[in-house]
Design a protein around this motif. Structure first.
Motif, PDB file in Angstrom:
ATOM      1  N   GLU A   1     -30.312   3.719  54.188  1.00 23.88           N
ATOM      2  CA  GLU A   1     -29.847   4.677  53.182  1.00 23.88           C
ATOM      3  C   GLU A   1     -29.402   3.953  51.916  1.00 23.88           C
ATOM      4  OE1 GLU A   1     -26.832   6.682  50.895  1.00 23.88           O
ATOM      5  OE2 GLU A   1     -26.152   5.434  52.552  1.00 23.88           O
ATOM      6  N   TYR A   2     -28.639   2.890  52.072  1.00 25.75           N
ATOM      7  CA  TYR A   2     -28.167   2.124  50.915  1.00 25.75           C
ATOM      8  C   TYR A   2     -29.325   1.471  50.170  1.00 25.75           C
ATOM      9  CZ  TYR A   2     -23.172   2.587  51.470  1.00 25.75           C
ATOM     10  OH  TYR A   2     -21.901   3.086  51.510  1.00 25.75           O
ATOM     11  N   CYS A   3     -30.342   1.023  50.912  1.00 33.89           N
ATOM     12  CA  CYS A   3     -31.509   0.392  50.286  1.00 33.89           C
ATOM     13  C   CYS A   3     -32.282   1.373  49.411  1.00 33.89           C
ATOM     14  CB  CYS A   3     -32.425  -0.204  51.353  1.00 33.89           C
ATOM     15  SG  CYS A   3     -31.740  -1.672  52.147  1.00 33.89           S
ATOM     16  N   LEU A   4     -32.087   2.651  49.617  1.00 34.72           N
ATOM     17  CA  LEU A   4     -32.706   3.674  48.783  1.00 34.72           C
ATOM     18  C   LEU A   4     -31.738   4.223  47.727  1.00 34.72           C
ATOM     19  CD1 LEU A   4     -34.552   5.541  51.654  1.00 34.72           C
ATOM     20  CD2 LEU A   4     -35.648   4.221  49.831  1.00 34.72           C
ATOM     21  N   ALA A   5     -30.479   4.382  48.094  1.00 35.35           N
ATOM     22  CA  ALA A   5     -29.502   4.989  47.175  1.00 35.35           C
ATOM     23  C   ALA A   5     -29.176   4.073  45.993  1.00 35.35           C
ATOM     24  CB  ALA A   5     -28.227   5.348  47.932  1.00 35.35           C
TER      25      ALA A   5
ATOM     26  N   ILE B   1     -34.727  11.080  41.998  1.00 35.77           N
ATOM     27  CA  ILE B   1     -34.550  12.262  42.845  1.00 35.77           C
ATOM     28  C   ILE B   1     -35.246  12.052  44.185  1.00 35.77           C
ATOM     29  CG2 ILE B   1     -35.061  14.726  43.068  1.00 35.77           C
ATOM     30  CD1 ILE B   1     -34.690  14.884  39.976  1.00 35.77           C
ATOM     31  N   VAL B   2     -36.460  11.529  44.149  1.00 36.00           N
ATOM     32  CA  VAL B   2     -37.188  11.246  45.396  1.00 36.00           C
ATOM     33  C   VAL B   2     -36.419  10.236  46.241  1.00 36.00           C
ATOM     34  CG1 VAL B   2     -39.297  10.219  46.343  1.00 36.00           C
ATOM     35  CG2 VAL B   2     -39.445  11.834  44.434  1.00 36.00           C
ATOM     36  N   LEU B   3     -35.932   9.175  45.616  1.00 35.05           N
ATOM     37  CA  LEU B   3     -35.160   8.161  46.345  1.00 35.05           C
ATOM     38  C   LEU B   3     -33.864   8.747  46.901  1.00 35.05           C
ATOM     39  CD1 LEU B   3     -35.690   5.056  44.023  1.00 35.05           C
ATOM     40  CD2 LEU B   3     -36.680   5.441  46.293  1.00 35.05           C
ATOM     41  N   LEU B   4     -33.209   9.614  46.137  1.00 38.54           N
ATOM     42  CA  LEU B   4     -31.980  10.248  46.622  1.00 38.54           C
ATOM     43  C   LEU B   4     -32.261  11.172  47.808  1.00 38.54           C
ATOM     44  CD1 LEU B   4     -30.041  11.041  43.320  1.00 38.54           C
ATOM     45  CD2 LEU B   4     -29.391   9.411  45.108  1.00 38.54           C
ATOM     46  N   VAL B   5     -33.372  11.877  47.765  1.00 38.47           N
ATOM     47  CA  VAL B   5     -33.739  12.740  48.895  1.00 38.47           C
ATOM     48  C   VAL B   5     -33.943  11.883  50.136  1.00 38.47           C
ATOM     49  CG1 VAL B   5     -35.554  14.220  49.835  1.00 38.47           C
ATOM     50  CG2 VAL B   5     -34.673  14.648  47.537  1.00 38.47           C
ATOM     51  N   LEU B   6     -34.723  10.818  50.009  1.00 37.62           N
ATOM     52  CA  LEU B   6     -34.979   9.941  51.162  1.00 37.62           C
ATOM     53  C   LEU B   6     -33.686   9.300  51.668  1.00 37.62           C
ATOM     54  CD1 LEU B   6     -38.286   8.248  49.970  1.00 37.62           C
ATOM     55  CD2 LEU B   6     -38.024   9.998  51.743  1.00 37.62           C
ATOM     56  N   SER B   7     -32.856   8.829  50.750  1.00 36.24           N
ATOM     57  CA  SER B   7     -31.602   8.196  51.179  1.00 36.24           C
ATOM     58  C   SER B   7     -30.693   9.195  51.883  1.00 36.24           C
ATOM     59  CB  SER B   7     -30.875   7.542  49.996  1.00 36.24           C
ATOM     60  OG  SER B   7     -30.215   8.483  49.196  1.00 36.24           O
ATOM     61  N   ASN B   8     -30.708  10.439  51.427  1.00 41.61           N
ATOM     62  CA  ASN B   8     -29.863  11.455  52.054  1.00 41.61           C
ATOM     63  C   ASN B   8     -30.347  11.855  53.434  1.00 41.61           C
ATOM     64  OD1 ASN B   8     -27.432  12.706  50.569  1.00 41.61           O
ATOM     65  ND2 ASN B   8     -28.852  12.054  48.983  1.00 41.61           N
ATOM     66  N   VAL B   9     -31.650  11.786  53.660  1.00 43.38           N
ATOM     67  CA  VAL B   9     -32.165  12.039  55.006  1.00 43.38           C
ATOM     68  C   VAL B   9     -31.589  10.986  55.954  1.00 43.38           C
ATOM     69  CG1 VAL B   9     -34.229  12.004  56.458  1.00 43.38           C
ATOM     70  CG2 VAL B   9     -34.255  13.246  54.276  1.00 43.38           C
ATOM     71  N   PHE B  10     -31.665   9.715  55.547  1.00 40.70           N
ATOM     72  CA  PHE B  10     -31.106   8.642  56.381  1.00 40.70           C
ATOM     73  C   PHE B  10     -29.596   8.786  56.526  1.00 40.70           C
ATOM     74  CE2 PHE B  10     -35.087   6.435  55.219  1.00 40.70           C
ATOM     75  CZ  PHE B  10     -35.518   6.112  56.489  1.00 40.70           C
ATOM     76  N   MET B  11     -28.915   9.109  55.428  1.00 38.10           N
ATOM     77  CA  MET B  11     -27.459   9.242  55.474  1.00 38.10           C
ATOM     78  C   MET B  11     -27.038  10.352  56.434  1.00 38.10           C
ATOM     79  SD  MET B  11     -24.805  10.436  52.494  1.00 38.10           S
ATOM     80  CE  MET B  11     -25.431  12.090  52.538  1.00 38.10           C
TER      81      MET B  11
ATOM     82  N   GLN C   1     -26.916  14.035  43.740  1.00 39.96           N
ATOM     83  CA  GLN C   1     -26.734  13.539  45.104  1.00 39.96           C
ATOM     84  C   GLN C   1     -26.025  14.567  45.970  1.00 39.96           C
ATOM     85  OE1 GLN C   1     -23.616  12.146  46.630  1.00 39.96           O
ATOM     86  NE2 GLN C   1     -24.748  11.747  48.491  1.00 39.96           N
ATOM     87  N   GLU C   2     -25.010  15.218  45.446  1.00 41.15           N
ATOM     88  CA  GLU C   2     -24.257  16.204  46.225  1.00 41.15           C
ATOM     89  C   GLU C   2     -25.101  17.436  46.548  1.00 41.15           C
ATOM     90  OE1 GLU C   2     -21.460  15.682  47.717  1.00 41.15           O
ATOM     91  OE2 GLU C   2     -21.108  13.762  46.743  1.00 41.15           O
ATOM     92  N   VAL C   3     -25.858  17.915  45.582  1.00 41.97           N
ATOM     93  CA  VAL C   3     -26.706  19.085  45.817  1.00 41.97           C
ATOM     94  C   VAL C   3     -27.800  18.741  46.826  1.00 41.97           C
ATOM     95  CG1 VAL C   3     -28.350  20.674  44.736  1.00 41.97           C
ATOM     96  CG2 VAL C   3     -26.173  20.172  43.607  1.00 41.97           C
ATOM     97  N   ILE C   4     -28.424  17.575  46.657  1.00 40.38           N
ATOM     98  CA  ILE C   4     -29.442  17.126  47.616  1.00 40.38           C
ATOM     99  C   ILE C   4     -28.836  16.997  49.001  1.00 40.38           C
ATOM    100  CG2 ILE C   4     -30.897  15.145  48.257  1.00 40.38           C
ATOM    101  CD1 ILE C   4     -31.335  14.764  45.174  1.00 40.38           C
ATOM    102  N   THR C   5     -27.649  16.430  49.088  1.00 39.34           N
ATOM    103  CA  THR C   5     -26.973  16.263  50.374  1.00 39.34           C
ATOM    104  C   THR C   5     -26.757  17.610  51.050  1.00 39.34           C
ATOM    105  OG1 THR C   5     -25.858  14.234  49.694  1.00 39.34           O
ATOM    106  CG2 THR C   5     -24.848  15.456  51.491  1.00 39.34           C
ATOM    107  N   LEU C   6     -26.305  18.597  50.311  1.00 45.22           N
ATOM    108  CA  LEU C   6     -26.060  19.913  50.904  1.00 45.22           C
ATOM    109  C   LEU C   6     -27.346  20.568  51.397  1.00 45.22           C
ATOM    110  CD1 LEU C   6     -23.321  21.456  48.620  1.00 45.22           C
ATOM    111  CD2 LEU C   6     -23.135  20.841  51.019  1.00 45.22           C
TER     112      LEU C   6
END
Length: 113
Positions: A46-50, A7-17, A70-75
């Motif tokens: 982003e890919y390096c985290l996702a 979840i932490v990695l997805l949050v960070l990757s989504n910030v970059f995305m 991922q979708e909820v975090i993205t939103l």
């Protein structure tokens, strides 16, 4: 810990995305090629985290659950980004739409009937 690291990695990757995909909208006069190259550079991070988020997360979550997270975090990140970086307001329709997606996430994580 293994449940929260993805979840932490997805949050960070989504910030970059989000910055890679939408950050350039704040600079509409920047040359397109420049924007593409900068966006791709950010997307690499982003890919390096996702990828690790999904690899590690699949030991705990199903692929459908990972995608839903991922979708909820993205939103959530997009809503914050939209308001604070792009200076756009969100309407009640956005809230309803995001709420319906969150309701869908609830059913993905809920035990079967």
């Amino acid at each position: 810990m293994q449940k929260f690291l993805p979840i932490v990695l997805l949050v960070l990757s989504n910030v970059f995305m989000t910055f890679a995909w939408y950050g350039h909208l704040r600079y509409p006069t920047s040359p397109l090629l420049k924007v593409i190259l900068i966006s791709w550079s950010i997307a690499l991070l982003e890919y390096c985290l996702a990828v690790p988020a999904n690899r590690i997360g699949h030991a705990v979550y199903s692929a459908a659950e990972l995608k839903t997270l991922q979708e909820v975090i993205t939103l959530i990140i997009f809503a914050v980004f939209s308001v604070f970086f792009l200076k756009e307001s969100l309407t009640i329709n956005h809230g309803i739409g995001f709420g319906l997606i969150a309701l869908g996430a609830f059913f993905v994580f809920r035990s079967p009937f």
